[in-house]
Design an enzyme around this catalytic site. Sequence first.
Site, PDB file in Angstrom:
ATOM      1  N   SER A 162       0.855  -1.185   0.000  1.00 37.08           N
ATOM      2  CA  SER A 162       0.000   0.000   0.000  1.00 37.08           C
ATOM      3  C   SER A 162       0.887   1.231   0.000  1.00 37.08           C
ATOM      4  O   SER A 162       2.030   1.180   0.496  1.00 37.08           O
ATOM      5  CB  SER A 162      -0.889   0.010   1.244  1.00 37.08           C
ATOM      6  OG  SER A 162      -1.514   1.275   1.417  1.00 37.08           O
ATOM      7  N   TYR A 216      -1.623  -1.054  10.377  1.00 30.67           N
ATOM      8  CA  TYR A 216      -1.762  -1.153   8.923  1.00 30.67           C
ATOM      9  C   TYR A 216      -0.556  -0.517   8.229  1.00 30.67           C
ATOM     10  O   TYR A 216       0.069  -1.130   7.352  1.00 30.67           O
ATOM     11  CB  TYR A 216      -3.054  -0.483   8.454  1.00 30.67           C
ATOM     12  CG  TYR A 216      -3.247  -0.576   6.955  1.00 30.67           C
ATOM     13  CD1 TYR A 216      -3.704  -1.745   6.380  1.00 30.67           C
ATOM     14  CD2 TYR A 216      -2.964   0.503   6.125  1.00 30.67           C
ATOM     15  CE1 TYR A 216      -3.871  -1.854   5.004  1.00 30.67           C
ATOM     16  CE2 TYR A 216      -3.130   0.413   4.750  1.00 30.67           C
ATOM     17  CZ  TYR A 216      -3.585  -0.767   4.195  1.00 30.67           C
ATOM     18  OH  TYR A 216      -3.736  -0.858   2.832  1.00 30.67           O
TER      19      TYR A 216
END
Length: 197
Positions: A89, A101
Amino acid sequence: MDLRAPAEIERMVRSTVEWAGGLDVLVNNAGIFDRAFTSPEQACLEDLPEEAWEAVYDVNVRAAWLAMKHAARYLRGSDRTPAIVNVASIAGLTGYREPAYTSSKGALIQLTRSAAVNLAPQVRVNCVCPGIVRTPMTDTHGKNQQVAHRGNLIPRLGEPDELANVIAFLGGDEATFMTGAVVPVDGGTTAWRGWHD
């Protein structure tokens, strides 16, 4: 399958090889946010429960490692320029509020580089870093999409096919001199980040 269950990951690889007669490409495309395991208010550095941290790392990092670990010997046996493509990401390249995350996607980028060294020259290992792509996960968090659009950080949301095309390229015969690469597929988000009118 449950990506938090190591035995299921091994079984996934083995059953795929049995069904297909071999393995040429592995794509690790799983990711989950901190707030999937806690409230949005707790998905921050000070309040994040340890259980949420562990769950995010289990899915975003450990599962990818285990899939590569179990797939490596089958990929080495392929005669079709075998490849692994990990989906990280842009959060792993910049900094987002959710600590598990963000750091897990940074870890996946580094794991990609390490795997590229470990599996060379037989298996290529690359990584794509998507921006916000229209998926059920991002549709659930529409508020974040609005924030990302503010300040012209991205021109629009990406479509799944646009990301899939890059993954297919990295897994295919036209990318045979690429390994250890980290490729942002973000509609210019990282180019614009930090700049405002």
